[in-house]
Scaffold this motif. Sequence first.
Motif, PDB file in Angstrom:
ATOM      1  N   ILE A  38       0.835  -1.202   0.000  1.00 28.82           N
ATOM      2  CA  ILE A  38       0.000   0.000   0.000  1.00 28.82           C
ATOM      3  C   ILE A  38       0.868   1.250   0.000  1.00 28.82           C
ATOM      4  O   ILE A  38       0.594   2.218  -0.731  1.00 28.82           O
ATOM      5  N   ALA A  39       1.933   1.231   0.810  1.00 22.38           N
ATOM      6  CA  ALA A  39       2.837   2.389   0.848  1.00 22.38           C
ATOM      7  C   ALA A  39       3.482   2.639  -0.509  1.00 22.38           C
ATOM      8  O   ALA A  39       3.582   3.780  -0.965  1.00 22.38           O
ATOM      9  N   ARG A  40       3.916   1.572  -1.198  1.00 16.63           N
ATOM     10  CA  ARG A  40       4.512   1.734  -2.526  1.00 16.63           C
ATOM     11  C   ARG A  40       3.477   2.274  -3.519  1.00 16.63           C
ATOM     12  O   ARG A  40       3.784   3.128  -4.355  1.00 16.63           O
ATOM     13  N   ASN A  41       2.255   1.799  -3.430  1.00 18.98           N
ATOM     14  CA  ASN A  41       1.208   2.241  -4.348  1.00 18.98           C
ATOM     15  C   ASN A  41       0.868   3.713  -4.150  1.00 18.98           C
ATOM     16  O   ASN A  41       0.548   4.430  -5.112  1.00 18.98           O
ATOM     17  N   LEU A  42       0.950   4.177  -2.899  1.00 18.61           N
ATOM     18  CA  LEU A  42       0.649   5.576  -2.598  1.00 18.61           C
ATOM     19  C   LEU A  42       1.863   6.474  -2.759  1.00 18.61           C
ATOM     20  O   LEU A  42       1.745   7.703  -2.682  1.00 18.61           O
ATOM     21  N   GLY A  43       3.032   5.869  -2.942  1.00 22.44           N
ATOM     22  CA  GLY A  43       4.254   6.656  -3.092  1.00 22.44           C
ATOM     23  C   GLY A  43       4.705   7.321  -1.807  1.00 22.44           C
ATOM     24  O   GLY A  43       5.216   8.445  -1.819  1.00 22.44           O
ATOM     25  N   ILE A  44       4.515   6.640  -0.682  1.00 19.04           N
ATOM     26  CA  ILE A  44       4.904   7.195   0.612  1.00 19.04           C
ATOM     27  C   ILE A  44       5.953   6.304   1.270  1.00 19.04           C
ATOM     28  O   ILE A  44       6.133   5.143   0.897  1.00 19.04           O
ATOM     29  N   HIS A  45       6.619   6.875   2.272  1.00 15.95           N
ATOM     30  CA  HIS A  45       7.620   6.128   3.042  1.00 15.95           C
ATOM     31  C   HIS A  45       6.913   5.168   3.990  1.00 15.95           C
ATOM     32  O   HIS A  45       5.781   5.404   4.421  1.00 15.95           O
ATOM     33  N   ASP A  46       7.574   4.076   4.338  1.00 15.14           N
ATOM     34  CA  ASP A  46       6.987   3.098   5.265  1.00 15.14           C
ATOM     35  C   ASP A  46       6.579   3.751   6.589  1.00 15.14           C
ATOM     36  O   ASP A  46       5.566   3.378   7.194  1.00 15.14           O
ATOM     37  N   ALA A  47       7.372   4.713   7.055  1.00  8.75           N
ATOM     38  CA  ALA A  47       7.066   5.362   8.339  1.00  8.75           C
ATOM     39  C   ALA A  47       5.739   6.106   8.294  1.00  8.75           C
ATOM     40  O   ALA A  47       5.054   6.243   9.318  1.00  8.75           O
ATOM     41  N   ASP A  48       5.339   6.591   7.104  1.00  7.82           N
ATOM     42  CA  ASP A  48       4.079   7.335   6.983  1.00  7.82           C
ATOM     43  C   ASP A  48       2.861   6.441   7.131  1.00  7.82           C
ATOM     44  O   ASP A  48       1.743   6.943   7.288  1.00  7.82           O
ATOM     45  N   VAL A  49       3.051   5.123   7.090  1.00  4.69           N
ATOM     46  CA  VAL A  49       1.939   4.204   7.317  1.00  4.69           C
ATOM     47  C   VAL A  49       1.376   4.386   8.719  1.00  4.69           C
ATOM     48  O   VAL A  49       0.197   4.124   8.979  1.00  4.69           O
ATOM     49  N   ASN A  50       2.220   4.886   9.650  1.00  5.61           N
ATOM     50  CA  ASN A  50       1.742   5.121  11.016  1.00  5.61           C
ATOM     51  C   ASN A  50       0.575   6.101  11.055  1.00  5.61           C
ATOM     52  O   ASN A  50      -0.248   6.062  11.973  1.00  5.61           O
ATOM     53  N   TRP A  51       0.503   7.004  10.050  1.00  3.98           N
ATOM     54  CA  TRP A  51      -0.604   7.951  10.020  1.00  3.98           C
ATOM     55  C   TRP A  51      -1.932   7.235   9.808  1.00  3.98           C
ATOM     56  O   TRP A  51      -2.979   7.711  10.266  1.00  3.98           O
ATOM     57  N   LEU A  52      -1.921   6.103   9.118  1.00  7.12           N
ATOM     58  CA  LEU A  52      -3.149   5.346   8.935  1.00  7.12           C
ATOM     59  C   LEU A  52      -3.670   4.849  10.283  1.00  7.12           C
ATOM     60  O   LEU A  52      -4.856   4.987  10.603  1.00  7.12           O
ATOM     61  N   GLU A  53      -2.779   4.267  11.071  1.00  9.90           N
ATOM     62  CA  GLU A  53      -3.161   3.780  12.400  1.00  9.90           C
ATOM     63  C   GLU A  53      -3.615   4.926  13.283  1.00  9.90           C
ATOM     64  O   GLU A  53      -4.628   4.837  13.980  1.00  9.90           O
ATOM     65  N   GLY A  54      -2.866   6.036  13.248  1.00  7.79           N
ATOM     66  CA  GLY A  54      -3.166   7.157  14.128  1.00  7.79           C
ATOM     67  C   GLY A  54      -4.520   7.791  13.849  1.00  7.79           C
ATOM     68  O   GLY A  54      -5.290   8.075  14.770  1.00  7.79           O
ATOM     69  N   THR A  55      -4.838   8.018  12.566  1.00  7.23           N
ATOM     70  CA  THR A  55      -6.116   8.656  12.234  1.00  7.23           C
ATOM     71  C   THR A  55      -7.292   7.736  12.554  1.00  7.23           C
ATOM     72  O   THR A  55      -8.331   8.192  13.048  1.00  7.23           O
ATOM     73  N   GLN A  56      -7.139   6.444  12.301  1.00  7.40           N
ATOM     74  CA  GLN A  56      -8.238   5.527  12.597  1.00  7.40           C
ATOM     75  C   GLN A  56      -8.439   5.397  14.102  1.00  7.40           C
ATOM     76  O   GLN A  56      -9.582   5.309  14.582  1.00  7.40           O
ATOM     77  N   LEU A  57      -7.343   5.405  14.856  1.00  2.70           N
ATOM     78  CA  LEU A  57      -7.428   5.337  16.310  1.00  2.70           C
ATOM     79  C   LEU A  57      -8.151   6.567  16.852  1.00  2.70           C
ATOM     80  O   LEU A  57      -9.008   6.474  17.734  1.00  2.70           O
ATOM     81  N   MET A  58      -7.832   7.750  16.290  1.00  8.55           N
ATOM     82  CA  MET A  58      -8.459   8.985  16.726  1.00  8.55           C
ATOM     83  C   MET A  58      -9.962   8.972  16.429  1.00  8.55           C
ATOM     84  O   MET A  58     -10.786   9.340  17.271  1.00  8.55           O
ATOM     85  N   LEU A  59     -10.318   8.518  15.223  1.00  6.58           N
ATOM     86  CA  LEU A  59     -11.728   8.490  14.859  1.00  6.58           C
ATOM     87  C   LEU A  59     -12.504   7.507  15.724  1.00  6.58           C
ATOM     88  O   LEU A  59     -13.625   7.791  16.157  1.00  6.58           O
ATOM     89  N   SER A  60     -11.899   6.356  16.013  1.00  6.98           N
ATOM     90  CA  SER A  60     -12.598   5.356  16.822  1.00  6.98           C
ATOM     91  C   SER A  60     -12.899   5.887  18.212  1.00  6.98           C
ATOM     92  O   SER A  60     -13.964   5.599  18.783  1.00  6.98           O
ATOM     93  N   ALA A  61     -11.976   6.685  18.752  1.00 10.85           N
ATOM     94  CA  ALA A  61     -12.211   7.273  20.071  1.00 10.85           C
ATOM     95  C   ALA A  61     -13.367   8.268  20.038  1.00 10.85           C
ATOM     96  O   ALA A  61     -14.062   8.460  21.042  1.00 10.85           O
TER      97      ALA A  61
END
Length: 485
Positions: A38-61
Amino acid sequence: MTRAKTLGALASVVGFLAFVEFTSGILQGYYTPMLTNIARNLGIHDADVNWLEGTQLMLSALVVPAFAKLGDMVGHKRMLLISTAITAAASLVLPFTDVFAVFLVAWALQGFYVVWLPLEIALIWSRSRSMSGRSGITARAAGLLVAALELGAITGALVGGALVDALPLTVVLLVPAIAVTVCFFVIWFGVKESPEPTGGRLDTVGLVIISLALISLTGGLSFLRLNGVGDVLAWSLVGLGVLLVWPFAIWELRHDDPLIDVRMFRSPALGPVFLTAGLFGVSVLGAQAPLSTFARTDPAVYGYGLGTSGFATSLIIGIYLIAMIAGALLFPTIARLVTPRVTLMGASVLVAVGFLLFLPFHAAYLQLITNMVIVGLGSGALVAALPAAAASAAPPTQTGVATGLTNSVKTIGGAVASCVFGIALINHAAGGATEGTAGSLSGYITVWIVCGVTALAAAVLLAFVPKEAFTDKAVVEAESQPAVP
């Protein structure tokens, strides 16, 4: 209706809801093997995948308190359908975009599935209102739902890992979208609405205040994990989030129909359950990534770890999830033999023992699996037991809110732990130890100690719960009390 017919009708509802939780498990396990793709398809660094977890965690709260309250007000099935429709729509966006911002928003909205389990248990509790043995029925149903959830997670991880190597990513990402769409129609046609919704108007002021508090807290924790302990903005956001809890509590105490009845936190039965959920979130949500990276670490290079392959690591995760299924299914049986309170205490002790065993035993593959099986048995029981316990101890008009709170508090505990563990692992990292691993052995030891101690603290807290809590006797006594204005 006869008891047999009533139980049969409820069993059919539980069966349909088990399919919903199986789909939830697919969402939680399916994407893990393909995050790099997914990171390669979006053209982002592996570290930026953490934003996926962070935003979903925030929304779930954010969404759980609102949807849990609305479930009590207008019907749990209705809110279950709305959350599933949003999840399905977001899932259908993911395969057809390679723009990171769009993918991030859709990924966050997909996180609406977090409200499913609290709403389902509240629905089962309300539909079993006229049955004898109501607490036991809800506990057994919760165990089956969590078993379906973990089975879905295993299936999702295995299927996702197999498909991502064989098919284009667009096709692979369509699979969970189709599953959630089917799930919507299963709920629509297979699940009956909970009886006697409470009605009323949503406390929008309280919702805004608690939303700002949660956004500030989880956002600050995310920035702490990304930018380190020296980030002034991160600490300011965390402080603001904590401070906003005070005006929220004052407002809720004065409101005729509060979003969250904060008096529940003073309940001798519910208060320890909510605190246990937060402490449990430390290990069940915060420790999984460090355990995975520890297993993958090459001992020939760093002097610790197991150097496992991706498949060997997935086997550890799979065995852990199977242990969680066993724990969830065993909980109602053991609770009948002793009491739900003692069973909750025992489950917390199992989690503590499993993590503390990592301190002397972490150098072999079998040792790691043994520890994770012990942790999994306790974790599975707690995942099933906490919302069921909250439902049985909550006021009749706050069932959905109480079950939702166990999820929200658990998420906050996981967010705090994720931040603390990330900082500990980074700060302990030895020179050259940042390639392919999260930190040094001392960082991992910190993770294991924190998880073990918090689980022990949960067991101690539960010792102060009334002995008959979460049983039908306690429910009958509570419902026989006159209403207090």
